[in-house]
Design a protein around this motif. Structure first.
Motif, mmCIF file in Angstrom:
data_model
loop_
_atom_site.group_PDB
_atom_site.id
_atom_site.type_symbol
_atom_site.label_atom_id
_atom_site.label_comp_id
_atom_site.label_asym_id
_atom_site.label_seq_id
_atom_site.Cartn_x
_atom_site.Cartn_y
_atom_site.Cartn_z
ATOM 1 N N GLU A 252 37.578 -9.845 -39.300
ATOM 2 C CA GLU A 252 37.055 -10.656 -38.212
ATOM 3 C C GLU A 252 37.368 -9.914 -36.910
ATOM 4 N N ALA B 145 37.294 -8.975 -33.130
ATOM 5 C CA ALA B 145 37.200 -9.610 -31.818
ATOM 6 C C ALA B 145 37.206 -8.554 -30.721
ATOM 7 N N ARG C 270 33.400 -11.219 -33.770
ATOM 8 C CA ARG C 270 33.877 -12.323 -32.950
ATOM 9 C C ARG C 270 33.832 -11.862 -31.486
ATOM 10 N N GLU D 98 28.355 -20.766 -37.501
ATOM 11 C CA GLU D 98 28.941 -19.632 -36.792
ATOM 12 C C GLU D 98 27.867 -18.803 -36.091
ATOM 13 N N LEU E 95 27.709 -18.077 -32.143
ATOM 14 C CA LEU E 95 27.612 -16.723 -31.608
ATOM 15 C C LEU E 95 26.507 -16.629 -30.563
ATOM 16 N N PHE F 191 34.932 -18.883 -31.387
ATOM 17 C CA PHE F 191 34.920 -19.281 -32.778
ATOM 18 C C PHE F 191 36.223 -19.998 -33.111
#
Length: 408
Positions: free
Chosen positions: A296, A298, A332, A396, A400, A406
């Motif tokens: 994930e 970011a 993310r 999700e 986005l 998130f």
């Protein structure tokens, strides 16, 4: 001391309790992302069964208890059935019986389609709900249809006096997130029925409940099959004697799914991204368990770089580590929508709507239409078991696009 306890043997007894092996579960989605991971998963469920038998023999248990969904469907593949027969033969050589009930997934499975699986196996049914071994009576009954909306508990035998009484049941209990009600049953009713130990199955997350000197255990799935199943990975060793009932978790899994956060803040080039990816994957690597990582990532669009390049870098980093695979890279991105307050208000509203029965029914109906149009070999990507995963992915995606943060 319990009524009738003085009649029991002082040596006590041992059982190994497992549920939800899903031996022939389709794993084409994972295989499409990473062929090596797909092969690892296909082998893992059968190897976990072998590990289960290893533990049973080493511990000298009095019986192995299978609490439903040993297979994933009503048409078990020949290879999985052969694997079960081979492992049951090992139990038979060690004079260890196996007791099985059928769950919602394998309710319609004909275990004797190719002949009896093993003389060591006893399948409990409504017509034959009790198996006796030593000083214990194991009671249970499996599903006779793919969905059973009513509790099975009223049909269970009463405890047999002077013996250890073990219950085998496949149930959603009082309900759990992501699980429709299957043979629902309240914990208080299970405890009140009088059995010493309840060996449950169906919910893929481990849970242990103790009340009035009795144990009710959901062992969890022994081998996860997707990123939705990050917990479990074990069976339960049960010991009963005059001192009471005890349960111990026994690890079995060969491959574990893990959500792995990677923060790319401050990274400005490919070398920096490589370093962050390697550090994140090294932090979750384990020597004796393979890891399938959902990364994930970011960061700002500039820090994340091209999504295709980032995923390629992640897979390259994983290839350099033994036993680590990349399931997927999820972005993310850090950033806010032009109207941040309105966007943030939308997120909880979308999630609340997605949790309603009406929304879920509509999604299931659309999935059924799409599934019918797909080639048979890939229809499992829209299986009803993946409903929550697909809804979450849709929400999700909308978050986005809105630019909201998130959830953790």
């Amino acid at each position: 001391m319990r009524v009738g306890a003085a009649k029991r043997k002082d040596k006590g007894m041992k059982f190994l309790h497992v549920a939800d092996l899903h031996l022939d579960s389709p794993l084409r989605t994972q295989a499409a992302r990473d062929s090596a991971m797909g092969e690892g998963l296909r082998a893992a469920s059968r190897q976990v069964l072998a590990r289960l038998v290893d533990v049973a023999v080493a511990e000298g248990v009095d019986a192995v208890l299978f609490a439903g969904d040993t297979f994933d469907s009503g048409v078990g593949d020949v290879a999985s059935r052969a694997a079960l027969a081979a492992e049951l033969a090992r139990l038979a050589r060690a004079s260890i019986p196996a007791v099985l009930i059928q769950g919602n997934h394998d309710a319609l499975l004909d275990l004797d389609r190719y002949g009896p699986v093993s003389d060591a196996l006893t399948v409990l049914t409504p017509d034959s709900p009790t198996f006796r071994v030593g000083e214990a009576s194991v009671h249970g009954m499996g599903f006779t249809a793919a969905h059973m909306a009513e509790s099975l508990l009223p049909r269970y035998p009463r405890p047999e006096p002077g013996r250890w009484n073990i219950g085998l049941m496949h149930t959603s209990l009082d309900g759990a997130p992501g699980h429709d009600p299957y043979a629902p049953c309240a914990l208080v009713d299970l405890v009140g029925h009088g059995f010493d130990y309840w060996a449950l199955g169906h919910i893929h997350k481990r849970a242990v409940h103790e009340a009035e000197g009795k144990l009710v255990v959901m062992p969890g799935i022994p081998q996860g099959r997707s990123i939705r199943e990050t917990e479990g990975g074990s069976a339960t060793l049960v010991e009963v004697d005059l001192a009471g009932v005890r349960a111990r978790e026994v690890p079995l899994e060969l491959l574990r799914f893990a959500r792995v956060p990677v923060d790319f803040a401050g990274v400005a080039n490919q070398a920096g991204r490589d370093a962050r990816l390697r550090a994140a994957l090294e932090a979750v690597a384990e020597g004796d368990v393979m890891i399938a990582a959902r990364l994930e990532a970011a960061g700002s669009p500039a820090e994340l770089g091209d999504p295709r390049m980032l995923e390629a870098q992640a897979r390259e980093a994983a290839e350099a580590m033994a036993g680590v695979f990349v399931d997927r890279v999820r972005l993310r991105p850090v950033g806010r929508a032009p109207d941040a307050e309105a966007a943030e208000d939308m997120s909880p509203l979308m999630r609340a709507d997605a949790a309603t029965p009406g929304f879920r029914d509509e999604v299931q109906a659309q999935m059924a239409e799409l599934r019918a149009a797909l080639p048979p070999e890939i229809r499992d990507v829209l299986d009803d078991d993946r409903l929550d995963e697909l809804i979450e992915a849709g929400v999700e995606t909308m978050e986005l696009r809105l630019g909201t943060a998130f959830p953790t």
